[in-house]
Design an enzyme around this catalytic site. Structure first.
Site, PDB file in Angstrom:
ATOM      1  N   ARG A 166     -27.371  13.902  15.621  1.00 39.05           N
ATOM      2  CA  ARG A 166     -26.619  12.436  15.502  1.00 39.05           C
ATOM      3  C   ARG A 166     -24.976  11.801  16.145  1.00 39.05           C
ATOM      4  NH1 ARG A 166     -28.055  13.491   8.872  1.00 39.05           N
ATOM      5  NH2 ARG A 166     -30.112  12.997   9.405  1.00 39.05           N
ATOM      6  N   THR A 170       4.068   3.046   5.483  1.00 39.03           N
ATOM      7  CA  THR A 170       2.650   2.427   5.311  1.00 39.03           C
ATOM      8  C   THR A 170       2.181   3.534   6.282  1.00 39.03           C
ATOM      9  OG1 THR A 170       1.176   0.637   6.745  1.00 39.03           O
ATOM     10  CG2 THR A 170       3.681   1.046   7.306  1.00 39.03           C
ATOM     11  N   GLY A 226       0.804  -0.888   0.294  1.00 38.76           N
ATOM     12  CA  GLY A 226      -0.377  -0.023   0.046  1.00 38.76           C
ATOM     13  C   GLY A 226       0.811   1.627  -0.011  1.00 38.76           C
ATOM     14  N   LYS A 258     -25.861  17.166  24.825  1.00 36.09           N
ATOM     15  CA  LYS A 258     -24.469  17.404  23.722  1.00 36.09           C
ATOM     16  C   LYS A 258     -25.865  17.315  22.657  1.00 36.09           C
ATOM     17  CE  LYS A 258     -20.802  15.500  23.206  1.00 36.09           C
ATOM     18  NZ  LYS A 258     -19.900  14.247  23.272  1.00 36.09           N
ATOM     19  N   ARG A 281     -17.851  16.027  12.550  1.00 30.43           N
ATOM     20  CA  ARG A 281     -18.329  16.996  13.564  1.00 30.43           C
ATOM     21  C   ARG A 281     -19.890  17.525  13.413  1.00 30.43           C
ATOM     22  NH1 ARG A 281     -14.988  17.364  17.078  1.00 30.43           N
ATOM     23  NH2 ARG A 281     -15.043  15.394  18.808  1.00 30.43           N
ATOM     24  N   ARG A 304      -5.468  -1.939   9.693  1.00 34.15           N
ATOM     25  CA  ARG A 304      -5.482  -3.647  10.129  1.00 34.15           C
ATOM     26  C   ARG A 304      -5.313  -4.336  11.690  1.00 34.15           C
ATOM     27  NH1 ARG A 304      -3.744  -5.682   4.751  1.00 34.15           N
ATOM     28  NH2 ARG A 304      -2.396  -4.151   5.305  1.00 34.15           N
ATOM     29  N   GLN A 313      -7.882   8.485   3.054  1.00 31.11           N
ATOM     30  CA  GLN A 313      -6.534   8.117   4.502  1.00 31.11           C
ATOM     31  C   GLN A 313      -5.149   7.776   3.862  1.00 31.11           C
ATOM     32  OE1 GLN A 313      -7.668   5.728   8.280  1.00 31.11           O
ATOM     33  NE2 GLN A 313      -9.245   5.336   6.212  1.00 31.11           N
ATOM     34  N   ASP A 350      -0.402   3.035   8.512  1.00 28.99           N
ATOM     35  CA  ASP A 350      -0.621   2.039   9.532  1.00 28.99           C
ATOM     36  C   ASP A 350       0.193   2.582  11.106  1.00 28.99           C
ATOM     37  OD1 ASP A 350      -2.748   1.386   8.046  1.00 28.99           O
ATOM     38  OD2 ASP A 350      -2.204  -0.641   7.650  1.00 28.99           O
ATOM     39  N   GLY A 376       5.138  -2.012   3.282  1.00 26.87           N
ATOM     40  CA  GLY A 376       5.103  -2.359   4.978  1.00 26.87           C
ATOM     41  C   GLY A 376       5.594  -3.710   4.932  1.00 26.87           C
ATOM     42  N   ASP A 377       5.644  -4.221   6.248  1.00 22.36           N
ATOM     43  CA  ASP A 377       5.918  -5.203   6.943  1.00 22.36           C
ATOM     44  C   ASP A 377       6.337  -6.743   5.342  1.00 22.36           C
ATOM     45  OD1 ASP A 377       3.079  -5.467   6.729  1.00 22.36           O
ATOM     46  OD2 ASP A 377       3.449  -6.859   9.298  1.00 22.36           O
ATOM     47  N   ARG A 431     -27.446  15.069  29.159  1.00 22.28           N
ATOM     48  CA  ARG A 431     -26.624  16.079  29.405  1.00 22.28           C
ATOM     49  C   ARG A 431     -26.756  17.283  28.311  1.00 22.28           C
ATOM     50  NH1 ARG A 431     -21.926  12.829  30.668  1.00 22.28           N
ATOM     51  NH2 ARG A 431     -20.642  13.898  29.067  1.00 22.28           N
TER      52      ARG A 431
END
Ligand code: ATP
Length: 318
Positions: A162, A125, A11, A213, A154, A171, A251, A127, A102-103, A211
């Site tokens: 919601r 990576t 990746g 929120k 948010r 992973r 991401q 991760d 990665g690994d 409360r």
């Protein structure tokens, strides 16, 4: 003249390009001939090499992805595939290979090392799941990206009162979820390293709404559950309106952060120093802000751990 090849595998992650640039320019400054291998180990087997000069790595420092492209190659896991890759390297007189990945990619690097190629692994990576390094290339950029995306969610969750369940990559390692969760002030973090208790999470989210929120955010690492499933369960348990968002490949993109640019530049530069010191067959990393290197066996035998103190801090601050 010494010859070195660079490949990116598995990746992709933000900062791979800056690492390629750093290895290339440091090598050129020390009179190496430099080659890029396209599409990772697949390119080694396919003999897909490009010669790299200073110009070829211009304008890539700040670009996400990898201009050499990445791939997964099942063939390279076989003795025949490895023999072909080694044959292609030897035919070009290439003694040194830098594997950025990665690994899994480190396993490929170790295979090359066992065939007598002097090999170096750079932890590429998002991760942050490679043992014996505090950071991997791309992790910091992803952390910043996820923190921004949680902020965007948010806003809209608050308008509609919601609960947002957000799934991050990771992973086997919950570091993205954990650190982005702390940075975003979320209400719950689910990571593979800690047994989840959804009833407790639902009760605390419900108590928050009681409360006054206007929203609640739960962040879940992909290794700890799937956001749609978690959202369904929280809705059942709390009766609140929930929405699931899987952040996915977004991401892995975008311009690398300053940290990742500097980190990958340091690592790439260090490879050439290690060659001059006669050290080979190692993966590089950073521990307590010092660059370090360990043999591939040491890395495979070590266990990647997240800083559970951070989880405790999160629980005390939530
Ligand atoms: P990510 O963290 O993004 O998954 P990764 O490097 O772990 O990256 P993998 O798909 O596990 O990604 O491995 C990348 C490539 O490394 C494989 O497609 C294969 O070519 C090579 N590789 C993986 N395991 C081995 C192995 N045991 N022997 C030789 N090569 C391997």
């Amino acid at each position: 003249m010494k010859k070195i090849a660079i490949l990116t595998s598995g990746g992709d992650s933000q900062g791979m390009n800056s690492a390629i640039r750093a290895v290339t320019r440091s090598a050129l400054a020390n009179n190496f001939e430099v080659y890029g291998v396209r599409r990772g180990f697949k390119g080694l087997i396919d003999n897909d090499f490009v010669k790299l000069g200073t110009k070829e790595v211009s304008d890539i420092l700040y670009r996400g992805g990898t201009f050499l492209q990445s791939a997964r190659s099942e063939s390279f896991k076989t003795p025949e595939g490895q023999a072909k890759g080694v044959e292609n390297l030897k035919a070009k007189g290439i003694d040194y290979v830098v594997v950025i990945g990665g690994d899994g990619s480190y396993r490929g690097a170790q295979a090359l090392h066992r065939h007598g190629i002097k090999t170096y692994g750079l932890p590429g990576t998002i991760d942050n799941d490679i043992p014996l390094t505090d950071y991997t290339i791309g992790f910091d950029t992803t952390l910043n990206l996820v923190t921004d995306l949680v902020g965007n969610l948010r806003d809209t969750m608050s308008s509609h009162e919601r609960v947002s369940v957000i799934e991050t990559m990771g992973r086997n390692c919950g570091d993205i979820a954990l650190q982005a969760g702390i940075a975003s002030g979320v209400d719950a973090i689910l990571i593979p390293e800690v047994e989840p208790d959804l009833e407790k999470v639902a009760a605390s989210v419900k108590a928050g709404f009681d409360r006054g929120k206007s929203h609640s955010i739960i962040i879940v690492a992909e290794g700890a559950g799937e956001a749609p499933e978690v959202a369904k369960k929280i809705k059942e348990l709390s009766g609140l309106d929930t929405r699931a968002t899987v952040l996915g490949h977004i991401q892995r993109g975008g311009s690398p952060s300053s940290f990742d640019r500097v980190f990958s530049s340091r690592l790439g530069h260090r490879v050439i120093e290690l060659i001059q010191e006669g050290i080979t067959g190692v993966g590089l990393g950073i521990e307590s802000n010092q660059l370090t290197h360990h043999t591939f066996d040491e890395i495979f035998n070590a266990k990647n751990t997240i800083d559970l103190k951070l989880y405790q801090i999160f629980q005390d601050l939530v």
